[in-house]
Motif scaffolding. Structure first.
Motif, PDB file in Angstrom:
ATOM      1  N   PHE A 105       0.843  -1.190   0.000  1.00 22.46           N
ATOM      2  CA  PHE A 105       0.000   0.000   0.000  1.00 22.46           C
ATOM      3  C   PHE A 105       0.884   1.248   0.000  1.00 22.46           C
ATOM      4  O   PHE A 105       1.976   1.246   0.581  1.00 22.46           O
ATOM      5  CB  PHE A 105      -0.933   0.024   1.216  1.00 22.46           C
ATOM      6  CG  PHE A 105      -1.983  -1.047   1.191  1.00 22.46           C
ATOM      7  CD1 PHE A 105      -3.071  -0.953   0.332  1.00 22.46           C
ATOM      8  CD2 PHE A 105      -1.876  -2.154   2.015  1.00 22.46           C
ATOM      9  CE1 PHE A 105      -4.041  -1.938   0.306  1.00 22.46           C
ATOM     10  CE2 PHE A 105      -2.849  -3.143   1.993  1.00 22.46           C
ATOM     11  CZ  PHE A 105      -3.928  -3.034   1.133  1.00 22.46           C
ATOM     12  N   PRO A 106       0.436   2.317  -0.645  1.00 21.80           N
ATOM     13  CA  PRO A 106       1.244   3.549  -0.667  1.00 21.80           C
ATOM     14  C   PRO A 106       1.277   4.215   0.702  1.00 21.80           C
ATOM     15  O   PRO A 106       0.272   4.282   1.410  1.00 21.80           O
ATOM     16  CB  PRO A 106       0.522   4.419  -1.700  1.00 21.80           C
ATOM     17  CG  PRO A 106      -0.893   3.921  -1.707  1.00 21.80           C
ATOM     18  CD  PRO A 106      -0.812   2.453  -1.428  1.00 21.80           C
ATOM     19  N   ARG A 107       2.455   4.727   1.055  1.00 23.43           N
ATOM     20  CA  ARG A 107       2.584   5.457   2.316  1.00 23.43           C
ATOM     21  C   ARG A 107       2.040   6.871   2.170  1.00 23.43           C
ATOM     22  O   ARG A 107       1.496   7.440   3.109  1.00 23.43           O
ATOM     23  CB  ARG A 107       4.046   5.485   2.750  1.00 23.43           C
ATOM     24  CG  ARG A 107       4.621   4.114   3.083  1.00 23.43           C
ATOM     25  CD  ARG A 107       6.081   4.224   3.484  1.00 23.43           C
ATOM     26  NE  ARG A 107       6.645   2.925   3.801  1.00 23.43           N
ATOM     27  CZ  ARG A 107       6.617   2.371   5.002  1.00 23.43           C
ATOM     28  NH1 ARG A 107       6.070   3.038   6.008  1.00 23.43           N
ATOM     29  NH2 ARG A 107       7.151   1.195   5.225  1.00 23.43           N
ATOM     30  N   ARG A 108       2.242   7.471   0.994  1.00 22.13           N
ATOM     31  CA  ARG A 108       1.749   8.823   0.716  1.00 22.13           C
ATOM     32  C   ARG A 108       0.915   8.783  -0.556  1.00 22.13           C
ATOM     33  O   ARG A 108       1.424   9.060  -1.655  1.00 22.13           O
ATOM     34  CB  ARG A 108       2.920   9.784   0.554  1.00 22.13           C
ATOM     35  CG  ARG A 108       3.730   9.990   1.827  1.00 22.13           C
ATOM     36  CD  ARG A 108       4.943  10.894   1.637  1.00 22.13           C
ATOM     37  NE  ARG A 108       5.993  10.205   0.893  1.00 22.13           N
ATOM     38  CZ  ARG A 108       6.331  10.500  -0.349  1.00 22.13           C
ATOM     39  NH1 ARG A 108       5.687  11.462  -1.002  1.00 22.13           N
ATOM     40  NH2 ARG A 108       7.306   9.857  -0.943  1.00 22.13           N
ATOM     41  N   PRO A 109      -0.343   8.395  -0.450  1.00 26.50           N
ATOM     42  CA  PRO A 109      -1.185   8.264  -1.664  1.00 26.50           C
ATOM     43  C   PRO A 109      -1.302   9.602  -2.397  1.00 26.50           C
ATOM     44  O   PRO A 109      -1.414  10.659  -1.785  1.00 26.50           O
ATOM     45  CB  PRO A 109      -2.543   7.814  -1.102  1.00 26.50           C
ATOM     46  CG  PRO A 109      -2.256   7.278   0.255  1.00 26.50           C
ATOM     47  CD  PRO A 109      -1.085   8.061   0.776  1.00 26.50           C
ATOM     48  N   THR A 110      -1.263   9.503  -3.717  1.00 27.05           N
ATOM     49  CA  THR A 110      -1.355  10.703  -4.543  1.00 27.05           C
ATOM     50  C   THR A 110      -2.018  10.359  -5.876  1.00 27.05           C
ATOM     51  O   THR A 110      -1.975   9.212  -6.322  1.00 27.05           O
ATOM     52  CB  THR A 110       0.045  11.284  -4.803  1.00 27.05           C
ATOM     53  OG1 THR A 110      -0.077  12.436  -5.639  1.00 27.05           O
ATOM     54  CG2 THR A 110       0.943  10.268  -5.481  1.00 27.05           C
ATOM     55  N   LEU A 111      -2.612  11.376  -6.464  1.00 27.99           N
ATOM     56  CA  LEU A 111      -3.227  11.232  -7.788  1.00 27.99           C
ATOM     57  C   LEU A 111      -2.371  11.874  -8.876  1.00 27.99           C
ATOM     58  O   LEU A 111      -2.861  12.106  -9.994  1.00 27.99           O
ATOM     59  CB  LEU A 111      -4.627  11.867  -7.785  1.00 27.99           C
ATOM     60  CG  LEU A 111      -5.673  11.207  -6.879  1.00 27.99           C
ATOM     61  CD1 LEU A 111      -6.975  11.999  -6.913  1.00 27.99           C
ATOM     62  CD2 LEU A 111      -5.935   9.761  -7.310  1.00 27.99           C
ATOM     63  N   ASP A 112      -1.089  12.124  -8.563  1.00 23.99           N
ATOM     64  CA  ASP A 112      -0.213  12.772  -9.540  1.00 23.99           C
ATOM     65  C   ASP A 112      -0.024  11.921 -10.794  1.00 23.99           C
ATOM     66  O   ASP A 112       0.133  12.468 -11.895  1.00 23.99           O
ATOM     67  CB  ASP A 112       1.151  13.066  -8.910  1.00 23.99           C
ATOM     68  CG  ASP A 112       1.056  14.156  -7.852  1.00 23.99           C
ATOM     69  OD1 ASP A 112       0.035  14.880  -7.840  1.00 23.99           O
ATOM     70  OD2 ASP A 112       1.989  14.268  -7.035  1.00 23.99           O
TER      71      ASP A 112
END
Length: 299
Positions: free
Chosen positions: A70-77
């Motif tokens: 799982f991502p530690r810092r989720p982003t939609l970039d």
């Protein structure tokens, strides 16, 4: 006294007894089945969840080894960068989407209609060489698209439809899996229903549309799922050469091949590629299960 005698004469009715259905399995058996199903559910869902999680990771987490699930810092970039790259294409990206939607919708509708009409004739009418024709269809299921690609291309060249949408739509019409599934379902449809409709004065076309197709809905919904999945993810490199006629899958693949700098966009491309077929499958699955439970006519 009169009511008492009447109750004795009537005797006990079914309402006086309580029937309890005994379970066929033990509690340990039920727990084992749930654990078995849960395990395989996790195995099947794992690739989808991992792709979605990867699309939400920033670049530094995508290159991390060993990778985090799982991502530690989720982003939609990644998705926003994908939109920027799509907007810079010299062919409007909406054109790729239109091409894919047009081929998918027309190919799926034509496949379901033609396969259903052919299966109806094979399942409910006897004619010379009918069984031989169906055996040829069964044999055609054994060949993958890689085996038939060269003969198919030669046929398209002879028909002069290379570099047109028909080079993708016509093969979708003739996919053997649709005819095979529809025939198996239509064989379970009682012939007495069709004969009763003919006695009432219904034409063959009305019988097919109003009677046969609603009762084989699980089959044509299943065919639609296969057809949408095949056409939506078809890059069509061998048949479409003009850039303005290319498919969405081809355009996304070109973005995906942009190198290390587009690793995040490549992860977003994976999600865009499978989200439409899965969404269509989820919508159709509920209808298939509902129809399966309410169908099953017998003579």
């Amino acid at each position: 006294m009169k009511r008492k005698n009447q109750a004795i004469l009537e005797g006990p009715t079914i309402h006086h007894y309580k029937f309890r259905r005994k379970p066929n399995r033990s509690l340990a058996g039920d727990i084992g089945i749930y654990i078995f199903l849960a395990f395989f559910s996790v195995v099947m869902v794992f690739p989808l969840v991992f792709n979605i999680a990867s699309a939400l990771k920033p670049l530094d987490e995508l290159f991390k080894f060993p990778p985090d699930f799982f991502p530690r810092r989720p982003t939609l970039d990644n998705f926003s960068d994908l939109l920027v790259t799509m907007s810079q294409s010299w062919i409007p990206f909406s054109r790729y989407i239109f091409n894919t939607l047009f081929v998918t919708i027309v190919g799926t509708l034509g496949h379901v209609l033609i396969a259903s009409m052919a299966a109806y004739v094979l399942a409910k009418y006897n004619f010379p060489l009918g069984n031989l024709f169906f055996r040829v269809v069964v044999v055609a299921l054994m060949f993958s698209g890689y085996v038939t690609s060269i003969p198919q291309y030669l046929i398209m060249c002879r028909l002069h439809i290379v570099d047109t949408f028909w080079s993708l739509i016509l093969p979708a019409f003739s996919a053997p899996i649709g005819l095979f599934l529809m025939k198996q379902f239509m064989e379970g449809l009682p012939m007495s229903l069709i004969e009763a409709a003919k006695i009432d004065g219904a034409s063959e076309w009305k019988i097919f549309i109003s009677l046969v197709m609603p009762n084989v809905r699980p089959a044509w919904l299943t065919i639609s799922i296969f057809s949408v999945n095949s056409l939506w993810n078809n890059p069509a490199n061998a048949f479409i050469y003009t850039e303005s006629k290319k498919m969405l899958s081809y355009a996304l693949t070109q973005i995906q091949l942009g190198g290390i700098a587009r690793t995040g966009q490549a992860a977003a491309v994976q999600v865009v590629t499978f989200v439409v077929p899965i969404f269509f499958f989820i919508l159709s699955q509920s209808q298939i299960m509902e129809t399966m439970a309410s169908s099953g006519l017998k003579d």
